[in-house]
Design an enzyme around this catalytic site. Structure first.
Site, PDB file in Angstrom:
ATOM      1  N   CYS A   1      -1.659  -0.039   7.568  1.00 15.97           N
ATOM      2  CA  CYS A   1      -0.832   1.409   7.293  1.00 15.97           C
ATOM      3  C   CYS A   1      -1.026   2.256   8.280  1.00 15.97           C
ATOM      4  CB  CYS A   1      -1.418   2.071   5.903  1.00 15.97           C
ATOM      5  SG  CYS A   1      -1.178   0.834   4.515  1.00 15.97           S
TER       6      CYS A   1
ATOM      7  N   HIS B   1       0.866  -1.288   0.026  1.00 17.11           N
ATOM      8  CA  HIS B   1       0.105   0.113   0.070  1.00 17.11           C
ATOM      9  C   HIS B   1       0.875   1.296   0.133  1.00 17.11           C
ATOM     10  CE1 HIS B   1      -3.455  -2.149   2.165  1.00 17.11           C
ATOM     11  NE2 HIS B   1      -3.054  -2.752   0.993  1.00 17.11           N
TER      12      HIS B   1
ATOM     13  N   GLU C   1       0.782   3.995   1.602  1.00 20.20           N
ATOM     14  CA  GLU C   1       1.030   4.359   2.870  1.00 20.20           C
ATOM     15  C   GLU C   1       1.986   3.679   3.680  1.00 20.20           C
ATOM     16  OE1 GLU C   1      -3.384   5.140   2.189  1.00 20.20           O
ATOM     17  OE2 GLU C   1      -1.786   3.514   1.877  1.00 20.20           O
TER      18      GLU C   1
ATOM     19  N   CYS D   1      -5.424   1.928   6.096  1.00 19.33           N
ATOM     20  CA  CYS D   1      -6.183   0.574   6.719  1.00 19.33           C
ATOM     21  C   CYS D   1      -5.470   0.522   7.864  1.00 19.33           C
ATOM     22  CB  CYS D   1      -5.932  -0.509   5.616  1.00 19.33           C
ATOM     23  SG  CYS D   1      -4.177  -1.085   5.424  1.00 19.33           S
TER      24      CYS D   1
END
Length: 179
Positions: A96, A63, A65, A93
């Protein structure tokens, strides 16, 4: 904080969040999911921009992030991170949020909520969204992380809606819950 300071902060947050949306568009143009993250220092200098890294290896942990938090830990000092803001096209999420917390980043501004993202992606196997707000993850920690969001959610959601709709109508069905 005065109203003019709030207004200035809000304009700055919107500016960098829209830059984050551009990073998400680049991610999509590069064959990845439309997620982007931008790290900005307290003076407004962009330190890191990161696209989603799902392709080519189909790495579901790549991801934007999380990748940004990893790079930030390796390249920036603790004080810079504590005073920095991470802008994210969608709410970080749980994975993250944990990475952001452990990196020591002090502030997060996001566009689309996890709940809204879950509606857009449905049960698509490439994005089995965890509907766990980042505020809940950060609240479990021992140091504060300021969270602003959702902000510009309609713009943020448009990135996701268009992308996941193009993946097929089946992806827009709600995920089934275990019984």
């Amino acid at each position: 904080m005065s109203d003019s300071s709030n207004s200035e902060t809000s304009r700055r947050d919107e500016e960098f969040l829209r830059r984050c949306f551009e990073v998400a568009r680049r991610s999509m143009a590069h064959g990845n999911h439309p997620f982007g993250a931008v790290l900005v220092d307290e003076c407004g200098k962009v330190l890191i921009e990161m696209e989603n890294g799902y392709m080519p290896a189909h790495d579901s942990t790549a991801h934007a992030e999380r990748l940004l938090a990893t790079q930030a830990c390796r390249t920036l000092d603790a004080e810079t991170l504590r005073n920095a803001t991470l802008y994210s096209s969608a709410e970080p999420c749980a994975m993250c949020a944990g990475a952001i917390y452990w990196a020591g980043i002090g502030r997060v501004v996001f566009g689309q909520t996890e709940k809204s993202l879950k509606t857009a992606t449905g049960n698509h196997p490439e994005n089995p969204t965890l509907e766990l707000p980042c505020r809940v993850v950060f609240a479990a920690g021992q140091r504060p992380v300021e969270v602003i969001g959702p902000l510009l959610e309609e713009e943020a959601a448009a990135l996701q809606d268009d992308f996941w709709r193009s993946r097929g109508e089946g992806s827009r069905q709600p995920a089934s819950l275990p019984t």
